[in-house]
Motif scaffolding. Structure first.
Motif, PDB file in Angstrom:
ATOM      1  N   PHE A  76       0.845  -1.189   0.000  1.00 15.48           N
ATOM      2  CA  PHE A  76       0.000   0.000   0.000  1.00 15.48           C
ATOM      3  C   PHE A  76       0.886   1.247   0.000  1.00 15.48           C
ATOM      4  O   PHE A  76       1.801   1.381   0.819  1.00 15.48           O
ATOM      5  N   PRO A  77       0.632   2.217  -0.900  1.00 18.71           N
ATOM      6  CA  PRO A  77       1.493   3.402  -0.991  1.00 18.71           C
ATOM      7  C   PRO A  77       1.161   4.440   0.084  1.00 18.71           C
ATOM      8  O   PRO A  77       0.086   5.019   0.097  1.00 18.71           O
ATOM      9  N   LEU A  78       2.087   4.639   0.994  1.00 22.91           N
ATOM     10  CA  LEU A  78       1.914   5.658   2.034  1.00 22.91           C
ATOM     11  C   LEU A  78       2.346   7.018   1.499  1.00 22.91           C
ATOM     12  O   LEU A  78       3.314   7.130   0.748  1.00 22.91           O
ATOM     13  N   LEU A  79       1.629   8.043   1.909  1.00 22.85           N
ATOM     14  CA  LEU A  79       1.930   9.409   1.504  1.00 22.85           C
ATOM     15  C   LEU A  79       2.230  10.261   2.728  1.00 22.85           C
ATOM     16  O   LEU A  79       1.799   9.946   3.846  1.00 22.85           O
ATOM     17  N   ARG A  80       2.951  11.332   2.517  1.00 25.96           N
ATOM     18  CA  ARG A  80       3.278  12.253   3.594  1.00 25.96           C
ATOM     19  C   ARG A  80       2.005  12.707   4.312  1.00 25.96           C
ATOM     20  O   ARG A  80       1.009  13.048   3.675  1.00 25.96           O
ATOM     21  N   GLY A  81       2.012  12.688   5.628  1.00 27.63           N
ATOM     22  CA  GLY A  81       0.867  13.130   6.411  1.00 27.63           C
ATOM     23  C   GLY A  81      -0.032  12.003   6.877  1.00 27.63           C
ATOM     24  O   GLY A  81      -0.890  12.213   7.729  1.00 27.63           O
ATOM     25  N   MET A  82       0.139  10.798   6.320  1.00 28.89           N
ATOM     26  CA  MET A  82      -0.662   9.667   6.775  1.00 28.89           C
ATOM     27  C   MET A  82      -0.196   9.207   8.157  1.00 28.89           C
ATOM     28  O   MET A  82       0.913   9.532   8.606  1.00 28.89           O
ATOM     29  N   LYS A  83      -1.032   8.435   8.822  1.00 22.54           N
ATOM     30  CA  LYS A  83      -0.742   7.905  10.145  1.00 22.54           C
ATOM     31  C   LYS A  83      -0.861   6.388  10.100  1.00 22.54           C
ATOM     32  O   LYS A  83      -1.879   5.851   9.654  1.00 22.54           O
ATOM     33  N   VAL A  84       0.166   5.702  10.552  1.00 22.87           N
ATOM     34  CA  VAL A  84       0.167   4.247  10.611  1.00 22.87           C
ATOM     35  C   VAL A  84       0.036   3.820  12.067  1.00 22.87           C
ATOM     36  O   VAL A  84       0.776   4.304  12.930  1.00 22.87           O
ATOM     37  N   GLN A  85      -0.897   2.908  12.333  1.00 19.04           N
ATOM     38  CA  GLN A  85      -1.146   2.452  13.696  1.00 19.04           C
ATOM     39  C   GLN A  85      -1.002   0.934  13.752  1.00 19.04           C
ATOM     40  O   GLN A  85      -1.510   0.224  12.884  1.00 19.04           O
ATOM     41  N   ILE A  86      -0.342   0.442  14.785  1.00 15.09           N
ATOM     42  CA  ILE A  86      -0.240  -0.984  15.035  1.00 15.09           C
ATOM     43  C   ILE A  86      -1.051  -1.269  16.285  1.00 15.09           C
ATOM     44  O   ILE A  86      -0.723  -0.799  17.379  1.00 15.09           O
ATOM     45  N   SER A  87      -2.129  -2.014  16.138  1.00 13.08           N
ATOM     46  CA  SER A  87      -3.011  -2.285  17.265  1.00 13.08           C
ATOM     47  C   SER A  87      -2.371  -3.267  18.239  1.00 13.08           C
ATOM     48  O   SER A  87      -1.752  -4.245  17.833  1.00 13.08           O
ATOM     49  N   LYS A  88      -2.513  -2.990  19.528  1.00 10.30           N
ATOM     50  CA  LYS A  88      -2.031  -3.893  20.567  1.00 10.30           C
ATOM     51  C   LYS A  88      -3.116  -4.876  20.990  1.00 10.30           C
ATOM     52  O   LYS A  88      -2.873  -5.755  21.803  1.00 10.30           O
ATOM     53  N   GLU A  89      -4.301  -4.715  20.436  1.00 15.62           N
ATOM     54  CA  GLU A  89      -5.436  -5.535  20.843  1.00 15.62           C
ATOM     55  C   GLU A  89      -6.040  -6.183  19.609  1.00 15.62           C
ATOM     56  O   GLU A  89      -7.015  -5.711  19.044  1.00 15.62           O
ATOM     57  N   LYS A  90      -5.451  -7.277  19.196  1.00 19.66           N
ATOM     58  CA  LYS A  90      -5.856  -7.951  17.964  1.00 19.66           C
ATOM     59  C   LYS A  90      -7.343  -8.267  17.925  1.00 19.66           C
ATOM     60  O   LYS A  90      -8.002  -8.101  16.910  1.00 19.66           O
ATOM     61  N   HIS A  91      -7.880  -8.687  19.079  1.00 17.51           N
ATOM     62  CA  HIS A  91      -9.273  -9.136  19.086  1.00 17.51           C
ATOM     63  C   HIS A  91     -10.244  -8.035  18.712  1.00 17.51           C
ATOM     64  O   HIS A  91     -11.350  -8.294  18.269  1.00 17.51           O
ATOM     65  N   LYS A  92      -9.849  -6.781  18.870  1.00 17.51           N
ATOM     66  CA  LYS A  92     -10.744  -5.673  18.556  1.00 17.51           C
ATOM     67  C   LYS A  92     -11.073  -5.629  17.066  1.00 17.51           C
ATOM     68  O   LYS A  92     -12.091  -5.076  16.667  1.00 17.51           O
ATOM     69  N   HIS A  93     -10.181  -6.159  16.246  1.00 23.66           N
ATOM     70  CA  HIS A  93     -10.363  -6.016  14.805  1.00 23.66           C
ATOM     71  C   HIS A  93     -10.565  -7.353  14.102  1.00 23.66           C
ATOM     72  O   HIS A  93     -10.591  -7.404  12.883  1.00 23.66           O
ATOM     73  N   GLU A  94     -10.696  -8.426  14.871  1.00 24.58           N
ATOM     74  CA  GLU A  94     -10.990  -9.698  14.249  1.00 24.58           C
ATOM     75  C   GLU A  94     -12.419  -9.688  13.701  1.00 24.58           C
ATOM     76  O   GLU A  94     -13.313  -9.098  14.295  1.00 24.58           O
TER      77      GLU A  94
END
Length: 305
Positions: free
Chosen positions: A67-85
């Motif tokens: 996925f092409p990231l552009l300046r100003g975007m925000k990348v998040q790594i969730s610590k709670e996998k179950h929230k997004h299953e």
């Protein structure tokens, strides 16, 4: 406070957050970004994070490694996998990014509610899912599968993408195929059915000449003949309501289990129609996207000699 060397990717302090958050300060693909930020992580591990749906870009789950990231975007790594299953017996998410969701729909689930059918649909289920990420999120219908048809479907995650897909469907989608079991032995190994289809509410009628209906074209290829049935692969040139079902009836070979359109037997206890392939250009990035599912096992079993 210790100062880090500026690599172009600055971590945002976010105490007690459910996420590890990074700002993007220069264009880069997501895989490279994560490998730079998460020193020592392998490509396999990054892909696992994406598969497990714990990587978000601008608050939207992202599973596309390039996925092409552009300046100003925000990348998040969730610590709670179950929230997004996402787990549902009638739907499986095959792909998701900020713009689209591609799913496998099981037979028996409506794609979208009609005026007379208010039950839960694929659209309802996915809307509830994306609202867990942000209460303002929604999914938008791009195309449909009949209730009793299984297979690959795509939804948009915003109206702009929905309109882009709908308005340019034939330019964006370059391969859309189904597999079906039909009654009897197909006379031809391949062929094309052309007719004008009219929605009569309870059923769709077909005419060999222009009677005011919608011009419809279905291409088919016979894969196997056995046990009084034929397995065929179908490619749609147009996408009308019940198109395959009506066209197969017009050939004298109704789809197995399709009581509405001429079949008198239901050995699989389902309509034997499955959308197994969907290939398109991503409506935003232009990347080639290919999704292909195996033929359903009950289809294969019925064709065993």
């Amino acid at each position: 406070m210790n100062k880090r060397k500026n690599t172009g990717y600055n971590r945002m302090p976010h105490a007690a957050s459910r996420y590890t958050i990074y700002n993007v300060t220069e264009p880069m693909e997501l895989m490279d970004f994560l490998m730079k930020k998460m020193a020592g992580i392998s490509r396999t591990r990054v892909k696992a994070l994406l598969t497990n749906r714990v990587v978000l870009v601008d608050n939207n789950i992202q599973t596309q490694y390039n996925f092409p990231l552009l300046r100003g975007m925000k990348v998040q790594i969730s610590k709670e996998k179950h929230k997004h299953e996402f787990r549902h017996p009638m739907l499986k998410i095959l792909y998701e990014d900020a713009y689209i969701i591609v799913v496998e729909k099981k037979e028996g689930l409506l794609s979208v509610a009609s005026e007379h059918q208010k039950e839960r649909t694929a659209q309802h289920i996915l809307t509830e899912y994306v609202k867990r990420q942000n209460r303002n999120n929604r999914v938008f219908v791009v195309h449909r599968l009949d209730r009793e048809t299984s297979g690959v479907m795509m939804f948009a995650k915003d109206e702009k993408t929905q309109h882009n897909l709908r308005d340019n469907w034939h330019d964006i989608v370059f391969d859309r195929r189904y597999v079906a079991l039909v009654m009897g032995d197909m006379e031809k190994d391949q062929g094309t059915v052309e007719s004008w289809l009219t929605d009569r509410k309870l059923y769709v009628s077909s005419s060999p000449y222009d009677d005011g209906g919608k011009y419809s074209v279905t291409h088919y290829r016979t894969i196997k003949r056995a046990n009084g049935f034929s397995m065929i692969e179908l490619q749609l040139e147009t996408g009308r309501k019940n198109q395959i079902r009506v066209h197969m009836q017009s050939l004298g070979h109704p789809v197995v289990g399709d009581m509405r359109y001429g079949c008198e037997t239901d050995p699989l206890r389902r309509l034997a129609l499955h959308a197994f392939k969907l290939c398109f250009y991503h409506p935003i990035t232009g990347e080639t996207m290919n999704f292909e599912l195996p033929y359903p096992m009950p289809f294969r079993s019925l064709m065993q000699r």
